[in-house]
Design a protein around this motif. Structure first.
Motif, PDB file in Angstrom:
ATOM      1  N   GLY B  56       0.820  -1.214   0.000  1.00 17.38           N
ATOM      2  CA  GLY B  56       0.000   0.000   0.000  1.00 17.38           C
ATOM      3  C   GLY B  56       0.847   1.253   0.000  1.00 17.38           C
ATOM      4  N   ALA B  57       0.182   2.408   0.171  1.00 21.19           N
ATOM      5  CA  ALA B  57       0.833   3.704  -0.042  1.00 21.19           C
ATOM      6  C   ALA B  57       1.993   3.940   0.919  1.00 21.19           C
ATOM      7  N   GLN B  58       3.064   4.580   0.406  1.00 18.38           N
ATOM      8  CA  GLN B  58       4.221   4.954   1.206  1.00 18.38           C
ATOM      9  C   GLN B  58       4.190   6.466   1.415  1.00 18.38           C
ATOM     10  N   HIS B  59       4.434   6.894   2.663  1.00 18.56           N
ATOM     11  CA  HIS B  59       4.456   8.330   2.947  1.00 18.56           C
ATOM     12  C   HIS B  59       5.833   8.722   3.442  1.00 18.56           C
ATOM     13  N   TYR B  60       6.276   9.906   3.027  1.00  9.75           N
ATOM     14  CA  TYR B  60       7.543  10.427   3.545  1.00  9.75           C
ATOM     15  C   TYR B  60       7.309  11.862   3.992  1.00  9.75           C
ATOM     16  N   TYR B  61       7.714  12.168   5.239  1.00  3.65           N
ATOM     17  CA  TYR B  61       7.507  13.525   5.759  1.00  3.65           C
ATOM     18  C   TYR B  61       8.823  14.268   5.724  1.00  3.65           C
ATOM     19  N   PHE B  62       8.881  15.391   5.027  1.00  7.76           N
ATOM     20  CA  PHE B  62      10.116  16.148   4.949  1.00  7.76           C
ATOM     21  C   PHE B  62      10.448  16.768   6.297  1.00  7.76           C
ATOM     22  N   GLY B  63      11.704  16.595   6.738  1.00  2.51           N
ATOM     23  CA  GLY B  63      12.140  17.136   8.019  1.00  2.51           C
ATOM     24  C   GLY B  63      11.464  16.482   9.201  1.00  2.51           C
ATOM     25  N   GLY B  64      10.766  15.370   8.983  1.00  2.00           N
ATOM     26  CA  GLY B  64      10.111  14.697  10.085  1.00  2.00           C
ATOM     27  C   GLY B  64       8.851  15.381  10.588  1.00  2.00           C
ATOM     28  N   PRO B  66       5.111  15.808  10.535  1.00  2.00           N
ATOM     29  CA  PRO B  66       3.950  15.128   9.946  1.00  2.00           C
ATOM     30  C   PRO B  66       2.938  16.145   9.409  1.00  2.00           C
ATOM     31  N   PRO B  67       2.146  15.776   8.390  1.00  2.00           N
ATOM     32  CA  PRO B  67       1.108  16.685   7.908  1.00  2.00           C
ATOM     33  C   PRO B  67       0.065  16.884   8.979  1.00  2.00           C
ATOM     34  N   PRO B  68      -0.689  17.984   9.027  1.00  2.00           N
ATOM     35  CA  PRO B  68      -0.744  19.044   8.027  1.00  2.00           C
ATOM     36  C   PRO B  68       0.339  20.112   8.154  1.00  2.00           C
ATOM     37  N   LEU B  69       1.268  19.983   9.134  1.00  2.00           N
ATOM     38  CA  LEU B  69       2.280  21.031   9.280  1.00  2.00           C
ATOM     39  C   LEU B  69       3.344  20.932   8.199  1.00  2.00           C
ATOM     40  N   GLY B  70       3.861  19.714   7.986  1.00  2.00           N
ATOM     41  CA  GLY B  70       4.985  19.562   7.071  1.00  2.00           C
ATOM     42  C   GLY B  70       4.550  19.214   5.664  1.00  2.00           C
ATOM     43  N   ILE B  71       5.561  19.085   4.797  1.00  2.00           N
ATOM     44  CA  ILE B  71       5.298  18.675   3.416  1.00  2.00           C
ATOM     45  C   ILE B  71       5.427  17.163   3.332  1.00  2.00           C
ATOM     46  N   GLU B  72       4.442  16.562   2.721  1.00  2.00           N
ATOM     47  CA  GLU B  72       4.389  15.106   2.668  1.00  2.00           C
ATOM     48  C   GLU B  72       4.585  14.641   1.229  1.00  2.00           C
ATOM     49  N   TYR B  73       5.368  13.578   1.034  1.00  2.00           N
ATOM     50  CA  TYR B  73       5.458  12.956  -0.293  1.00  2.00           C
ATOM     51  C   TYR B  73       4.735  11.629  -0.237  1.00  2.00           C
ATOM     52  N   VAL B  74       3.887  11.381  -1.209  1.00  2.00           N
ATOM     53  CA  VAL B  74       3.070  10.181  -1.198  1.00  2.00           C
ATOM     54  C   VAL B  74       3.376   9.338  -2.429  1.00  2.00           C
ATOM     55  N   LEU B  75       3.706   8.079  -2.187  1.00  2.00           N
ATOM     56  CA  LEU B  75       3.854   7.147  -3.296  1.00  2.00           C
ATOM     57  C   LEU B  75       2.700   6.160  -3.174  1.00  2.00           C
ATOM     58  N   ASP B  76       1.645   6.372  -3.960  1.00  2.00           N
ATOM     59  CA  ASP B  76       0.552   5.406  -3.952  1.00  2.00           C
ATOM     60  C   ASP B  76       0.422   4.823  -5.355  1.00  2.00           C
TER      61      ASP B  76
END
Lengths: 123, 490
Positions: B56-64, B66-76
């Motif tokens: 299933g989907a992989q999430h990566y949070y830039f700078g650690g 978590p959203p909604p504060l940070g920028i999230e990269y989603v590989l779905d």
């Protein structure tokens, strides 16, 4: 009616600027004026974002020991400013590329009038 | 390997700078570095897609953060599918481009390759990011790099590109305005977060305005009829290898953003009930398919014909989005994949003909079939697929689109999809007739022509065989990758 205008005038102003910008980009024949229109359009968007974060009586969004952290109404929302800093960088880059291409065109055709250039392209 | 989503754009961005720095000292090293960067990204993308299919989907949070504060990269499923597609086409186009660039613009390969990498970093960033504003930034990175590489062409290219700059900037700024209105209404920029907040404020006029701005902006970027006017000139005058790289993937990424908005931000139920925006896209696309196919028939310049055909084909994707039902969306996604292969192949063939014979006017192609056997064989496969004859892949995406039209009860769209195949047949069989049937008038440029060198021929043949392979395995792609995407939305 007048009160609505007073409360929202930054939005009306930036909308007017957006319209002027788009009009410049679409209706002007000189390519340089088109790029100027592009600039006006982009600046209007910056103004729109910034005016959305206005709070009267609030201060810069850095922690002030005298104000504390409890009342967020005392700080301006920093996010639109940060976004627009990035957007300004993007827009400077866009203008740079546009001017570089204009320079190329001017060196080859010795004019920036779109109709004149199109006429010469057909030859 | 939690960093998988971030590695793809970062490796491309890094190699863009390395390629430029090293290239200023040694020109011959630029091409290997470019290839290395793209292969790294492609391998990572394939690994990512395999992981997505398993867990299933992989999430990566830039700078650690978590959203909604940070920028999230989603590989779905959707972004995995698109990154693999973009990177695969990019790899083939870059292998193809070396000889072509050396012939057409030999002194500019250092900036060209670093800008190609920068553009690919932008495109993969658009696909992977889960943040609305981050998407805008990557959209402009990709567009600016594309403007620059397209302007390196003949004397007419800069004039065509400045129009693209103007139209593209209007598009990007409209998207930014739309994002602004979403932010004013929800206070969030994370796609997942916005999708959670939106159902509570669906009545808000701000959301309607935001959706309208985003759709118009992306319609400009993907050259949806009638906002396509910048595209034919740009595709005609830019270096042929640049077009072979940009034509298959650039407008598709615009379509991807619309699909992403449909699947992950606004949900189709909302779009069909509150605002008939998808229906509007569908009708524009239907008119565009017919009008642009007719324009393609009228062209004598091979590159221009392909450009108009590109606009018509992107309208099929838009039609699928416009139907806003599961079959329509599967058809749109499958057509993004199929059309990337077909148009990549066709533009590479067009570049190959230009490389060997220096021709681009269709009437001069008479007799080329005897001298450029493999190239013209690949062209036949691509043409059959464009017309939509099975087992070539073009048939299956149209099949799903027709199913979608029937599902929606929209018979006009169904007729348009079927009838436009005939129009496609007219303009492709016209070229085929010229190439194979019309006897050569012993023009020295035609008789001296031969297949392009192996470095250029190999990508063409890979894409041509890919067209058949995709047609055969389309059921696997649909059930494994596309159905999970569609199930998110409906």
């Amino acid at each position: 009616m007048f009160q609505v205008l007073l409360d929202h005038y930054p939005y009306y102003l930036s909308t007017a600027l957006i319209v002027i910008g788009v009009w410049g980009m679409l209706a002007k024949h000189n390519l340089m004026k088109k790029v100027i229109g592009m600039n006006i359009f982009q600046t209007a968007i910056i103004l729109l974002f910034i005016s959305s974060s206005v709070k009267f009586g609030a201060t810069v969004p850095t922690f002030d020991p005298k104000l504390g952290l409890e009342n967020t109404a005392l700080y301006v929302n920093p996010l639109p400013h940060v976004l627009m800093l990035t957007a300004i960088v993007v827009m400077v880059a866009t203008n740079g590329v546009a001017f570089a291409i204009l320079l190329l065109i001017y060196r080859r055709y010795r004019t920036l009038d779109e109709e004149e250039i199109l006429r010469r392209m057909r030859e | 390997m939690a960093q998988l989503p971030a590695i793809i754009p970062v490796s491309l961005l890094l190699s863009a700078f390395v390629a430029f720095l090293v290239g200023t000292f040694s020109r011959s090293l630029v091409y290997p570095i470019t290839l290395l960067g793209i292969v790294t990204a492609l391998v990572t993308a394939v690994m990512g897609l395999i992981r997505v299919l398993q867990d299933g989907a992989q999430h990566y949070y830039f700078g650690g953060w978590p959203p909604p504060l940070g920028i999230e990269y989603v590989l779905d499923h959707l972004s995995g599918f698109m990154t693999v597609l973009v990177m695969f086409i990019a790899l083939l186009s870059v292998i193809y481009s070396r000889r072509s660039f050396l012939q057409e613009v030999p002194e500019k390969i250092v900036p060209l390759y670093s800008l190609v990498l920068l553009m690919l970093a932008g495109l993969t960033g658009i696909i992977l990011t889960g943040d609305l504003f981050n998407l805008y930034v990557f959209l402009e990175i990709a567009s600016l790099a594309a403007y620059a590489i397209m302007a390196i062409g003949n004397d007419k290219a800069p004039v065509a590109v400045i129009r693209y700059v103007i139209m593209g900037t209007i598009g990007a700024c409209f998207y930014l305005l739309g994002v602004g209105f979403i932010y004013f209404a929800t206070g969030s920029l994370n796609m997942g977060d916005v999708a959670r907040i939106l159902p509570g404020i669906y009545g808000s006029r701000l959301i309607v305005v935001a959706m309208t701005f985003i759709v118009i902006g992306m319609a400009l970027k993907m050259a949806l009829f009638p906002l396509h006017i910048w595209l034919p000139d740009v595709y005609t005058y830019s270096p042929s290898a640049v077009v072979a790289l940009i034509a298959p993937i650039m407008t598709k990424v615009g379509a991807y953003v619309l699909i992403r908005m449909l699947v992950s931000v606004f949900l189709p139920n909302y779009l069909t009930s509150v605002l008939p925006v998808t229906l509007m896209i569908g009708w524009l696309a239907a008119v565009g398919i017919v009008a642009m196919s007719i324009m393609a028939i009228a062209q004598k310049d091979f590159r221009r014909m392909l450009a108009y055909s590109s606009v018509a084909q992107i309208c099929y994707v838009a039609l699928g989005i416009g139907l806003a039902n599961p079959f329509g969306l599967i058809g749109a996604l499958l057509h993004i994949l199929n059309h990337a292969f077909m148009k990549g192949c066709l533009f590479q063939i067009s570049g190959g003909i230009r490389y060997r014979a220096g021709l681009w006017q269709i009437p001069q192609f008479a007799g080329l079939g005897r001298h450029m056997r493999w190239t013209m064989g690949a062209f036949t496969v691509a043409a059959i697929s464009m017309v939509g004859i099975p087992p070539a892949c073009g048939f299956f995406s149209k099949w799903y689109l027709v199913l979608g039209c029937i599902d929606a009860g929209n018979w006009v769209f169904a007729v348009v999809v079927v009838a436009s195949s005939l129009l496609n047949a007219v303009y492709f069989f016209r070229v085929l007739e010229k190439v194979y049937m019309v006897p050569s008038n012993n023009d020295s440029t035609v008789t001296a022509a031969s297949d392009p060198p192996g470095e250029m021929l190999a990508p063409i043949l890979v894409l041509a065989s890919g067209i058949i392979i995709l047609g055969v395995i389309n059921a696997v792609i649909v059930t494994q990758i596309l159905e999970p995407i569609v199930s998110l939305a409906f």
